[in-house]
Motif scaffolding. Structure first.
Motif, PDB file in Angstrom:
ATOM      1  N   GLN A 156      59.375 -13.487  94.204  1.00 31.15           N
ATOM      2  CA  GLN A 156      58.698 -12.602  95.175  1.00 31.15           C
ATOM      3  C   GLN A 156      58.865 -11.084  94.837  1.00 31.15           C
ATOM      4  O   GLN A 156      58.164 -10.200  94.595  1.00 31.15           O
ATOM      5  CB  GLN A 156      59.173 -12.948  96.575  1.00 31.15           C
ATOM      6  N   GLU A 161      57.338 -10.030  91.585  1.00 31.82           N
ATOM      7  CA  GLU A 161      55.807  -9.864  91.889  1.00 31.82           C
ATOM      8  C   GLU A 161      55.472  -8.587  92.671  1.00 31.82           C
ATOM      9  O   GLU A 161      54.520  -8.086  92.277  1.00 31.82           O
ATOM     10  CB  GLU A 161      55.188 -11.162  92.666  1.00 31.82           C
ATOM     11  N   GLU A 174      53.165  -5.771  91.447  1.00 32.29           N
ATOM     12  CA  GLU A 174      52.171  -5.008  92.125  1.00 32.29           C
ATOM     13  C   GLU A 174      52.087  -3.602  92.325  1.00 32.29           C
ATOM     14  O   GLU A 174      51.112  -2.986  91.856  1.00 32.29           O
ATOM     15  CB  GLU A 174      52.035  -5.802  93.454  1.00 32.29           C
ATOM     16  N   MET A 234      52.434 -16.165  92.854  1.00 29.92           N
ATOM     17  CA  MET A 234      52.346 -16.540  94.335  1.00 29.92           C
ATOM     18  C   MET A 234      51.561 -15.515  95.188  1.00 29.92           C
ATOM     19  O   MET A 234      51.018 -15.743  96.001  1.00 29.92           O
ATOM     20  CB  MET A 234      53.729 -16.447  94.897  1.00 29.92           C
ATOM     21  N   SER A 235      51.748 -14.245  94.692  1.00 31.54           N
ATOM     22  CA  SER A 235      50.866 -13.399  95.317  1.00 31.54           C
ATOM     23  C   SER A 235      49.315 -13.298  94.935  1.00 31.54           C
ATOM     24  O   SER A 235      48.798 -13.498  93.768  1.00 31.54           O
ATOM     25  CB  SER A 235      51.393 -11.934  95.004  1.00 31.54           C
ATOM     26  N   THR A 236      48.473 -13.113  95.970  1.00 34.24           N
ATOM     27  CA  THR A 236      46.955 -13.249  95.786  1.00 34.24           C
ATOM     28  C   THR A 236      46.540 -12.039  95.205  1.00 34.24           C
ATOM     29  O   THR A 236      45.594 -12.054  94.170  1.00 34.24           O
ATOM     30  CB  THR A 236      46.041 -13.411  97.223  1.00 34.24           C
ATOM     31  N   HIS A 237      47.292 -10.875  95.225  1.00 35.81           N
ATOM     32  CA  HIS A 237      46.883  -9.469  94.814  1.00 35.81           C
ATOM     33  C   HIS A 237      46.768  -9.691  93.445  1.00 35.81           C
ATOM     34  O   HIS A 237      45.883  -9.359  92.595  1.00 35.81           O
ATOM     35  CB  HIS A 237      47.632  -8.502  95.330  1.00 35.81           C
ATOM     36  N   THR A 278      47.096 -12.482  91.460  1.00 35.01           N
ATOM     37  CA  THR A 278      46.104 -13.586  91.040  1.00 35.01           C
ATOM     38  C   THR A 278      44.654 -13.030  90.741  1.00 35.01           C
ATOM     39  O   THR A 278      44.081 -13.421  90.016  1.00 35.01           O
ATOM     40  CB  THR A 278      46.269 -14.678  92.017  1.00 35.01           C
ATOM     41  N   ASN A 279      44.290 -12.349  91.949  1.00 32.35           N
ATOM     42  CA  ASN A 279      43.088 -11.722  91.701  1.00 32.35           C
ATOM     43  C   ASN A 279      42.816 -10.754  90.538  1.00 32.35           C
ATOM     44  O   ASN A 279      41.688 -10.526  90.101  1.00 32.35           O
ATOM     45  CB  ASN A 279      42.696 -11.141  92.893  1.00 32.35           C
ATOM     46  N   HIS A 280      43.773 -10.247  90.298  1.00 31.64           N
ATOM     47  CA  HIS A 280      43.681  -8.797  89.461  1.00 31.64           C
ATOM     48  C   HIS A 280      44.095  -9.288  88.051  1.00 31.64           C
ATOM     49  O   HIS A 280      44.090  -8.367  87.070  1.00 31.64           O
ATOM     50  CB  HIS A 280      44.614  -7.500  89.837  1.00 31.64           C
ATOM     51  N   ARG A 281      44.487 -10.465  87.854  1.00 35.38           N
ATOM     52  CA  ARG A 281      45.144 -10.678  86.675  1.00 35.38           C
ATOM     53  C   ARG A 281      44.046 -11.069  85.530  1.00 35.38           C
ATOM     54  O   ARG A 281      42.724 -11.713  86.038  1.00 35.38           O
ATOM     55  CB  ARG A 281      46.039 -11.944  86.508  1.00 35.38           C
TER      56      ARG A 281
END
Lengths: 219, 216
Positions: free
Chosen positions: B177, B180, B184, B202-205, B207-210
């Motif tokens: 955490q 990550e 971010e 784990m972080s959605t941010h 995951t969406n930005h990778r």
């Protein structure tokens, strides 16, 4: 930057005591083995003393060099040095200098005692120390090239000796020659100047060779 | 935190990798790898074990040479770019910590060679939750603690490009955490990240930005 790396190295060698105690003990033991094996008289002893002390110092220096880059290679510190925006040759020089300050100097300091034990005249002890002072630093610099080349090979122990020992020959000839001359009551300054010249040559060229060797080993 | 340079308003990629191929022994590891990395982007290199992920990262930070192709940093080949060395940070599998020095001594050394401000150390130690082990010899740390200490170097160095090889190995849930969050934050500061990892974020941010770069 140079001073920071130098200080870190000194601290590391200080905390890993075996790194300089072992070569020093090796030096003392090997020198004292020769008289036991040869059973010479005092005159013969005096004749062979310069060679014995110098060859033993050379082997002790070689023994200590194996660890020079090993731990930095294994824990990734060497990689980080390569990536620094700072010349790798200077990093190598700082490491060798710190290493020599501990191993080379301890050999120099122990040598008069061994000289007396091998019946060297007291006048030549000064030359012995001076020749080792100049010589062991050259040996460390030259040997570091071999250490850097073999660091990636896991077991570089014998290979480093095969690579480096031939390059040690000039230093050995002038170093032992200086002590030999002074043991006969002659002036040794010519040989000492040659040692100094070799040292300057090693000091100017070896760091670049060390840097190149480290890069090759990391590839 | 990361200095914003004036010359990347142009929209040109900071890091550009062209047709990279790599051969190890007589085996082709990968061929024609292309990608671009702009500010504020994260590229996640994925692939099975032995597919050359680590080698790719090592080529990008100039520790190894490719068979063909090149990597450019702000338009200059990385092996001739001094700027690249000043602007990138690499954390590999090995953590670069000396076992004979304490965690704090290790970090202090790194901050000196990286020309970082030593006064920031306590904050960084706090951030990575290393307070409890800062006076322990690095040799006595657990694998996860060593990883955290290695990652502390990233914060010390303040570089634009982070190249991370498996940054999450040995970290517990809480450690992940923390890392990550750092990633971010780095992306928010318009930093660049190139990393390999077998685990999903784990972080959605993140995951969406990778963006995924897959080596097979």
């Amino acid at each position: 930057m140079f001073a920071t790396i130098f200080k870190r190295e000194l601290m590391l060698v200080y905390r890993r005591r075996s790194e300089w105690v072992h070569p020093l003990a090796f030096f003392v033991i090997v020198v004292s083995l020769f008289p036991l094996g040869l059973t010479p008289g005092p005159q013969t002893l005096k004749l062979i003393a310069p060679g014995i002390i110098w060859v033993s110092a050379l082997l002790a220096s070689l023994l200590s060099l194996e660890h020079l880059f090993r731990s930095d290679y294994e824990d990734g510190a060497l990689e980080q040095f390569v990536l620094l925006p700072y010349p790798l040759a200077a990093v190598g020089l700082a490491k060798v200098l710190a290493h020599w300050c501990v191993t080379g100097l301890s050999l120099c300091i122990a040598s008069p005692m061994l000289g007396i034990a091998l019946n060297l005249p007291s006048d030549s002890l000064k030359v012995l120390m001076l020749s080792l002072l100049l010589g062991t630093f050259s040996l460390s610099l030259i040997g570091a090239i071999g250490a850097a080349l073999t660091v990636g090979l896991g077991r570089g122990g014998v290979l480093i000796a095969l690579l480096i020992l031939p390059l040690y020959v000039p230093v050995l000839i002038f170093g032992a020659g200086a002590v030999d001359l002074s043991a006969h009551g002659l002036d040794a300054s010519g040989q000492l100047y040659f040692l100094a010249a070799l040292l300057i040559l090693a000091l100017t060229l070896a760091p670049f060779a060390i840097a190149a060797a480290i890069k090759v080993s990391l590839e | 935190m990361v200095p914003i340079e004036t010359d990347d308003v142009s929209g040109k990629p900071c890091l550009q990798v062209d047709n990279l191929s790599c051969v190890r022994g007589d085996r082709l590891l990968f061929k024609d790898v292309n990608f671009k990395l702009h500010r504020g982007e994260l590229v996640h290199v994925a692939g099975p074990n032995g597919s050359g992920k680590t080698t790719l990262l090592r080529i990008v930070c100039n520790l190894t040479w490719p068979e063909s192709g090149q990597a450019l940093w702000r338009g200059e080949p990385i092996n001739r770019s001094e700027r690249f060395q000043r602007e990138s940070a690499y954390i590999g599998h090995q953590d670069g910590l000396k076992s004979e020095l304490s965690t704090l001594e290790n970090l202090r050394f790194h901050s000196r060679v990286l020309n970082a401000d030593v006064r920031r150390l306590p904050t960084i130690v706090q951030q990575l939750e290393l307070n409890r082990c800062q006076y322990l010899l690095a040799g006595k740390l657990s694998a996860g603690q060593r990883r955290r200490a290695a990652l502390a170097r990233l914060l010390l160095a303040e570089r634009v490009l982070w190249i991370l090889d498996e940054p999450f190995t040995a970290l517990d849930r809480n450690g992940r955490q923390v890392v990550e969050n750092l990633l971010e934050q780095h992306l928010e500061n318009r930093g660049l990240v190139l990393l390999t990892s077998h685990q999903a974020f784990m972080s959605t941010h993140l995951t969406n930005h990778r963006r995924e770069l897959s080596l097979s």
